[in-house]
Design a protein around this motif. Sequence first.
Motif, PDB file in Angstrom:
ATOM      1  N   VAL A  59      27.749 -38.531 -61.725  1.00 37.17           N
ATOM      2  CA  VAL A  59      27.606 -39.998 -61.729  1.00 37.17           C
ATOM      3  C   VAL A  59      27.094 -40.426 -60.359  1.00 37.17           C
ATOM      4  N   ALA A  60      25.964 -41.108 -60.349  1.00 36.45           N
ATOM      5  CA  ALA A  60      25.334 -41.550 -59.105  1.00 36.45           C
ATOM      6  C   ALA A  60      25.269 -43.077 -59.083  1.00 36.45           C
ATOM      7  N   THR A  61      24.591 -43.619 -58.050  1.00 35.11           N
ATOM      8  CA  THR A  61      24.354 -45.074 -58.027  1.00 35.11           C
ATOM      9  C   THR A  61      22.872 -45.433 -58.048  1.00 35.11           C
ATOM     10  N   ASP A  62      21.995 -44.538 -57.545  1.00 34.93           N
ATOM     11  CA  ASP A  62      20.601 -44.933 -57.332  1.00 34.93           C
ATOM     12  C   ASP A  62      20.582 -46.170 -56.426  1.00 34.93           C
ATOM     13  N   HIS A  63      21.521 -46.215 -55.479  1.00 35.39           N
ATOM     14  CA  HIS A  63      21.687 -47.400 -54.619  1.00 35.39           C
ATOM     15  C   HIS A  63      20.349 -47.789 -53.983  1.00 35.39           C
ATOM     16  N   CYS A  64      19.827 -48.929 -54.389  1.00 37.18           N
ATOM     17  CA  CYS A  64      18.528 -49.419 -53.915  1.00 37.18           C
ATOM     18  C   CYS A  64      18.668 -50.933 -53.931  1.00 37.18           C
ATOM     19  N   ALA A  65      19.216 -51.478 -52.841  1.00 32.63           N
ATOM     20  CA  ALA A  65      19.703 -52.854 -52.836  1.00 32.63           C
ATOM     21  C   ALA A  65      18.658 -53.831 -52.303  1.00 32.63           C
ATOM     22  N   PHE A  66      18.406 -54.885 -53.060  1.00 32.87           N
ATOM     23  CA  PHE A  66      17.496 -55.945 -52.623  1.00 32.87           C
ATOM     24  C   PHE A  66      18.253 -57.276 -52.607  1.00 32.87           C
ATOM     25  N   THR A  67      17.930 -58.110 -51.632  1.00 32.46           N
ATOM     26  CA  THR A  67      18.583 -59.421 -51.546  1.00 32.46           C
ATOM     27  C   THR A  67      18.039 -60.345 -52.639  1.00 32.46           C
ATOM     28  N   THR A  68      18.737 -61.465 -52.849  1.00 35.16           N
ATOM     29  CA  THR A  68      18.265 -62.453 -53.822  1.00 35.16           C
ATOM     30  C   THR A  68      16.866 -62.932 -53.446  1.00 35.16           C
ATOM     31  N   GLU A  69      16.655 -63.131 -52.158  1.00 34.58           N
ATOM     32  CA  GLU A  69      15.339 -63.583 -51.694  1.00 34.58           C
ATOM     33  C   GLU A  69      14.251 -62.574 -52.093  1.00 34.58           C
ATOM     34  N   GLN A  70      14.547 -61.298 -51.937  1.00 28.40           N
ATOM     35  CA  GLN A  70      13.572 -60.272 -52.327  1.00 28.40           C
ATOM     36  C   GLN A  70      13.360 -60.271 -53.841  1.00 28.40           C
ATOM     37  N   LYS A  71      14.434 -60.429 -54.601  1.00 30.09           N
ATOM     38  CA  LYS A  71      14.316 -60.454 -56.066  1.00 30.09           C
ATOM     39  C   LYS A  71      13.398 -61.601 -56.512  1.00 30.09           C
ATOM     40  N   ARG A  72      13.405 -62.696 -55.726  1.00 22.98           N
ATOM     41  CA  ARG A  72      12.608 -63.878 -56.106  1.00 22.98           C
ATOM     42  C   ARG A  72      11.102 -63.674 -55.931  1.00 22.98           C
ATOM     43  N   TYR A  73      10.686 -62.536 -55.392  1.00 18.05           N
ATOM     44  CA  TYR A  73       9.236 -62.233 -55.383  1.00 18.05           C
ATOM     45  C   TYR A  73       8.705 -62.233 -56.815  1.00 18.05           C
ATOM     46  N   GLY A  74       9.623 -62.061 -57.768  1.00 14.94           N
ATOM     47  CA  GLY A  74       9.198 -61.928 -59.157  1.00 14.94           C
ATOM     48  C   GLY A  74       9.353 -63.194 -59.991  1.00 14.94           C
ATOM     49  N   VAL A  75       9.566 -64.349 -59.352  1.00 16.34           N
ATOM     50  CA  VAL A  75       9.626 -65.593 -60.128  1.00 16.34           C
ATOM     51  C   VAL A  75       8.254 -65.800 -60.781  1.00 16.34           C
ATOM     52  N   GLY A  76       8.247 -65.973 -62.092  1.00 17.78           N
ATOM     53  CA  GLY A  76       6.984 -66.188 -62.814  1.00 17.78           C
ATOM     54  C   GLY A  76       6.320 -64.902 -63.269  1.00 17.78           C
ATOM     55  N   ASP A  77       6.780 -63.757 -62.784  1.00 15.96           N
ATOM     56  CA  ASP A  77       6.218 -62.467 -63.211  1.00 15.96           C
ATOM     57  C   ASP A  77       7.268 -61.370 -62.981  1.00 15.96           C
ATOM     58  N   PHE A  78       7.952 -61.018 -64.077  1.00 12.08           N
ATOM     59  CA  PHE A  78       9.078 -60.055 -63.949  1.00 12.08           C
ATOM     60  C   PHE A  78       8.644 -58.714 -63.383  1.00 12.08           C
ATOM     61  N   THR A  79       7.356 -58.374 -63.501  1.00 11.77           N
ATOM     62  CA  THR A  79       6.919 -57.051 -63.015  1.00 11.77           C
ATOM     63  C   THR A  79       6.913 -56.984 -61.484  1.00 11.77           C
ATOM     64  N   LYS A  80       7.104 -58.149 -60.844  1.00 12.13           N
ATOM     65  CA  LYS A  80       7.120 -58.169 -59.371  1.00 12.13           C
ATOM     66  C   LYS A  80       8.544 -58.268 -58.798  1.00 12.13           C
ATOM     67  N   ILE A  81       9.544 -58.242 -59.677  1.00 14.12           N
ATOM     68  CA  ILE A  81      10.933 -58.236 -59.181  1.00 14.12           C
ATOM     69  C   ILE A  81      11.224 -56.823 -58.657  1.00 14.12           C
ATOM     70  N   PRO A  82      11.550 -56.675 -57.366  1.00 14.33           N
ATOM     71  CA  PRO A  82      11.841 -55.315 -56.882  1.00 14.33           C
ATOM     72  C   PRO A  82      12.929 -54.652 -57.734  1.00 14.33           C
ATOM     73  N   ASN A  83      12.653 -53.457 -58.202  1.00 17.35           N
ATOM     74  CA  ASN A  83      13.571 -52.730 -59.095  1.00 17.35           C
ATOM     75  C   ASN A  83      14.666 -52.051 -58.285  1.00 17.35           C
ATOM     76  N   GLY A  84      15.896 -52.325 -58.624  1.00 17.02           N
ATOM     77  CA  GLY A  84      16.981 -51.589 -57.968  1.00 17.02           C
ATOM     78  C   GLY A  84      18.252 -52.414 -57.870  1.00 17.02           C
ATOM     79  N   THR A  85      19.384 -51.720 -57.869  1.00 20.26           N
ATOM     80  CA  THR A  85      20.684 -52.364 -57.686  1.00 20.26           C
ATOM     81  C   THR A  85      21.516 -51.543 -56.701  1.00 20.26           C
ATOM     82  N   GLY A  86      22.553 -52.158 -56.171  1.00 16.07           N
ATOM     83  CA  GLY A  86      23.484 -51.452 -55.289  1.00 16.07           C
ATOM     84  C   GLY A  86      24.659 -50.893 -56.080  1.00 16.07           C
TER      85      GLY A  86
END
Length: 484
Positions: free
Chosen positions: A310-337
């Motif tokens: 069991v791993a995490t694939d820890h790849c954490a992005f802030t809310t601000e970074q996630k918002r790069y993808g407003v209007g286009d989901f393909t631009k939301i940085p992929n990853g969770t902590g």
Amino acid sequence: MASKVIKGGTVVTADLTYEADVKIEGGVITEIGPNLSGDEVLDAAGCYVMPGGIDPHTHMEMPFMGTYSSDDFESGTRAALAGGTTMVVDFCLPSPGQSLLEARQMWDNKSTRANCDYSFHMAVTWWSEQVFNEMPEITKQGINSFKHFMAYKGALMVEDDEMYASFKRCAEIGALPLVHAENGDVVAQLQEQLLAEGNNGPEAHAYSRPPEVEGEATNRAIMIADMAGVPVYIVHTSSEQAHEAIRRARQNGIRVFGEPLIQHLTLDDSEYANKDWDHAARRVMSPPFRNKKHQDSLWAGLQSGSLQVVATDHCAFTTEQKRYGVGDFTKIPNGTGGLEDRMPMLWTYGVNTGRLTMNEFVAVTSTNSAKILNMYPKKGAVLVGADADLVVWDPNKEKTIEASTQQSAIDYNVFEGKHVKGLPRFTLSRGKVVIDDGAVKTEEGHGKFVEREAFSSTNKALSKWKELTAPRKVERTGIPASGV
Ligand code: URP
Ligand code: ZN
Ligand code: ZN
Ligand code: ZN
């Protein structure tokens, strides 16, 4: 040399549970038994003394999707230790065209700040004679695993012919290939179609990556690895289709490993239906969260042994970074902590519910990774001579997970509000107490690189059968005249 004794606890390993004290000198375990004494005593009464967790899959400060993941080796490993994980294996990611040796150097520079020990996988993000020539040198430098992305078309994705060539190279040099298994061509088409239909929100991320794209790619990776004569490790196995391909291959004698994430085990796809854009986007990762049917399959795989870690694939992005993808989901940085929460969440949802035994918990959070990645028993063991990477686990300590109290550098937590029971009383990194009843005493730069030697094992079990079925040139007489 000053010694420490962990006293009065119950030692829990991947195969044994017994009462014993554990003595530590010079960062390693020097004695295990009753009534030990030492210069410093850590009270483990009522606790389990287990190998510290190993997270085989993290991404610290990784350049990805136009930004960098926000936890670096300092905050990321601090989060790991707070949750009882004492080692991470991070991915060196050369940008396509970049030398693997240069990427290794970059990761060496970043990781000088690590609070706990770490190792690296090397990603093969492009294929060339240079990459082919550099792979043995990378292995000599203590990296025995190479990651391949079948997804992220136009960025990190490698084609099947490249993957087959790289897998064959891994077989030659005794390295283990790792695969992110999603059919990148199909994902790209689905993304285009969804956007054209006006489906641009974070929920469309999940629609663009159905379980079938993962099942197909997992099976393809396994078959290609078998033809190349090399074992294969499938990262972030999230669906029954992928698990089924792994199960079937293992039954057929193929050495293949599957790695579910704590996120996929405990969070489902209803998260993407949340009306709050930020809530859903914060949970965008690949593969996406799945429904309960897939979650049950992953738990069953851990119980039966068809999935190993069991791993995490820890790849954490802030809310601000996630918002790069407003209007286009393909631009939301992929990853969770998840680094700080992997062990408490798995204990709470696995051991406390009866889905996993304590020994299985140790196996999937630590020992199996150490064995699969070739660093056992230095890591992943409570044995004399092993590194004293240990967690003294208090099964009665409880908390509610909150971003406001976490170590990770981001502003939210995908497990926000989850109540966990089972937390570290002490975490020790090579004998140093770094978490002391909730107090963080980590030391920047204490972490050291762990070299992992090349493997001697390959998929040789079926080699005789392969010889018998190898193509043979047939000598023919009576060749028909041309034009007949
Ligand atoms: O969404 C994910 N998993 N991000 C991290 C990079 C990867 O694919 O492992
Ligand atoms: Zn991946
Ligand atoms: Zn990853
Ligand atoms: Zn130190």
